[in-house]
Design a protein around this motif. Structure first.
Motif, mmCIF file in Angstrom:
data_model
loop_
_atom_site.group_PDB
_atom_site.id
_atom_site.type_symbol
_atom_site.label_atom_id
_atom_site.label_comp_id
_atom_site.label_asym_id
_atom_site.label_seq_id
_atom_site.Cartn_x
_atom_site.Cartn_y
_atom_site.Cartn_z
ATOM 1 N N UNK A 154 0.853 -1.194 0.000
ATOM 2 C CA UNK A 154 0.000 0.000 0.000
ATOM 3 C C UNK A 154 0.889 1.244 0.000
ATOM 4 N N UNK A 155 1.340 1.690 -1.192
ATOM 5 C CA UNK A 155 2.250 2.836 -1.246
ATOM 6 C C UNK A 155 1.594 4.158 -0.882
ATOM 7 N N UNK A 156 0.285 4.233 -1.051
ATOM 8 C CA UNK A 156 -0.461 5.451 -0.727
ATOM 9 C C UNK A 156 -1.754 5.062 -0.022
ATOM 10 N N UNK A 157 -2.332 5.982 0.747
ATOM 11 C CA UNK A 157 -3.623 5.677 1.391
ATOM 12 C C UNK A 157 -4.674 5.269 0.353
ATOM 13 N N UNK A 158 -5.505 4.319 0.747
ATOM 14 C CA UNK A 158 -6.605 3.824 -0.090
ATOM 15 C C UNK A 158 -6.112 3.144 -1.368
ATOM 16 N N UNK A 159 -4.871 2.658 -1.350
ATOM 17 C CA UNK A 159 -4.351 1.879 -2.489
ATOM 18 C C UNK A 159 -3.811 0.558 -1.963
ATOM 19 N N UNK A 160 -3.926 -0.463 -2.780
ATOM 20 C CA UNK A 160 -3.457 -1.784 -2.374
ATOM 21 C C UNK A 160 -3.220 -2.625 -3.621
ATOM 22 N N UNK A 161 -2.158 -3.423 -3.603
ATOM 23 C CA UNK A 161 -1.896 -4.292 -4.747
ATOM 24 C C UNK A 161 -0.661 -5.133 -4.537
ATOM 25 N N UNK A 162 -0.354 -5.959 -5.533
ATOM 26 C CA UNK A 162 0.842 -6.787 -5.530
ATOM 27 C C UNK A 162 1.836 -6.231 -6.542
ATOM 28 N N UNK A 163 3.110 -6.345 -6.246
ATOM 29 C CA UNK A 163 4.088 -5.809 -7.182
ATOM 30 C C UNK A 163 5.315 -6.704 -7.264
ATOM 31 N N UNK A 164 5.929 -6.699 -8.446
ATOM 32 C CA UNK A 164 7.176 -7.406 -8.698
ATOM 33 C C UNK A 164 8.228 -6.346 -8.995
ATOM 34 N N UNK A 165 9.293 -6.343 -8.211
ATOM 35 C CA UNK A 165 10.295 -5.293 -8.318
ATOM 36 C C UNK A 165 11.649 -5.867 -8.695
ATOM 37 N N UNK A 166 12.282 -5.308 -9.703
ATOM 38 C CA UNK A 166 13.684 -5.590 -9.979
ATOM 39 C C UNK A 166 14.523 -4.682 -9.091
ATOM 40 N N UNK A 167 15.485 -5.264 -8.406
ATOM 41 C CA UNK A 167 16.315 -4.486 -7.491
ATOM 42 C C UNK A 167 17.750 -4.472 -7.997
ATOM 43 N N UNK A 168 18.388 -3.305 -7.889
ATOM 44 C CA UNK A 168 19.735 -3.147 -8.429
ATOM 45 C C UNK A 168 20.790 -2.968 -7.348
#
Length: 235
Positions: A154-168
């Motif tokens: 939940x990066x912001x209020x009232x938001x929600x989801x799944x994410x795939x992140x490439x990390x460097x």
């Protein structure tokens, strides 16, 4: 079909916790349920070396089909028998079951072991992936975290989801893993071996996917087992 001691990369390993009151009887239980043409399942290539039990589960399935027979000029019914071989390995010390196949086959092995081994318990291995990172560090493995999956972010209020992140950078990856520990469901890790690199995916469920085809299989599998065993012991 390779035995569990001859498994080569790339590979998928589904890992579960396993326990029983009598480890000494397990090889005998498996051998007594040997596969035959008249049975729907059985075991073969049962081997015990030190605290490791390895074997193959053989399953047989009959399927009825209809086809056109040109000689008879008619539709006929036939029964086709198909068999499948699934390699697995049990470590008595760490009480871990390794199944070298997909998720469906993993369920089949767990089901058949439950029918065959007296007083056995098998359960999911739900691991915190932050602990995998710590185990790799403790074993002085040269690795980098290249990607991760976070559920319920939940990066912001009232938001929600799944994410795939490439990390460097590992520092960013480890910060995310620490912050979202309960919701990190997958880590992709690049491991440097003596002469090559390997890409491994660790899942929260205990599954491991070795994506690379490497020559140093024995060393690579030892690293994976040590990491999982360490996490299991501290769970």
């Amino acid at each position: 079909m390779a035995t569990s001691e001859q498994i080569e990369s790339p590979a998928t390993i589904n890992i579960s916790k396993i326990g029983t009151e009598d480890w000494n009887s397990v090889p005998t239980d498996l051998e007594q349920q040997s596969f035959s043409q008249s049975s729907s399942f059985g075991f073969r290539s049962v081997d015990k070396e030190n605290e490791i039990i390895s074997a193959e589960l053989i399953t047989s399935t009959n399927t009825r089909i209809t086809r056109y027979d040109p000689e008879r000029e008619d539709i006929v019914e036939e029964t086709i028998t198909s068999t499948e071989e699934i390699s697995f390995r049990i470590n008595q010390n760490s009480e871990l079951l390794e199944v070298y196949s997909n998720k469906d086959d993993n369920g089949e092995v767990i089901n058949r072991l439950g029918q065959t081994i007296d007083r056995v318990t098998i359960s999911d291995l739900n691991i915190y992936l932050e602990d995998i990172v710590e185990q790799l560090k403790s074993h002085e493995v040269d690795f980098e975290i290249s990607a991760l999956r976070i559920n319920n972010i939940s990066p912001e209020p009232n938001t929600n989801g799944n994410c795939y992140l490439n990390t460097h950078t590992d520092s960013v990856a480890e910060k995310l893993i620490s912050e979202y520990e309960d919701d990190v469901t997958y880590l992709c890790i690049e491991i440097s071996l003596d002469s090559e690199e390997a890409t491994i995916g660790f899942y929260r469920s205990g599954s491991v996917r070795i994506f690379s085809n490497v020559n140093e299989d024995e060393k690579l599998f030892s690293i994976v087992r040590a990491a999982i065993s360490g996490v299991n012991q501290h769970a």
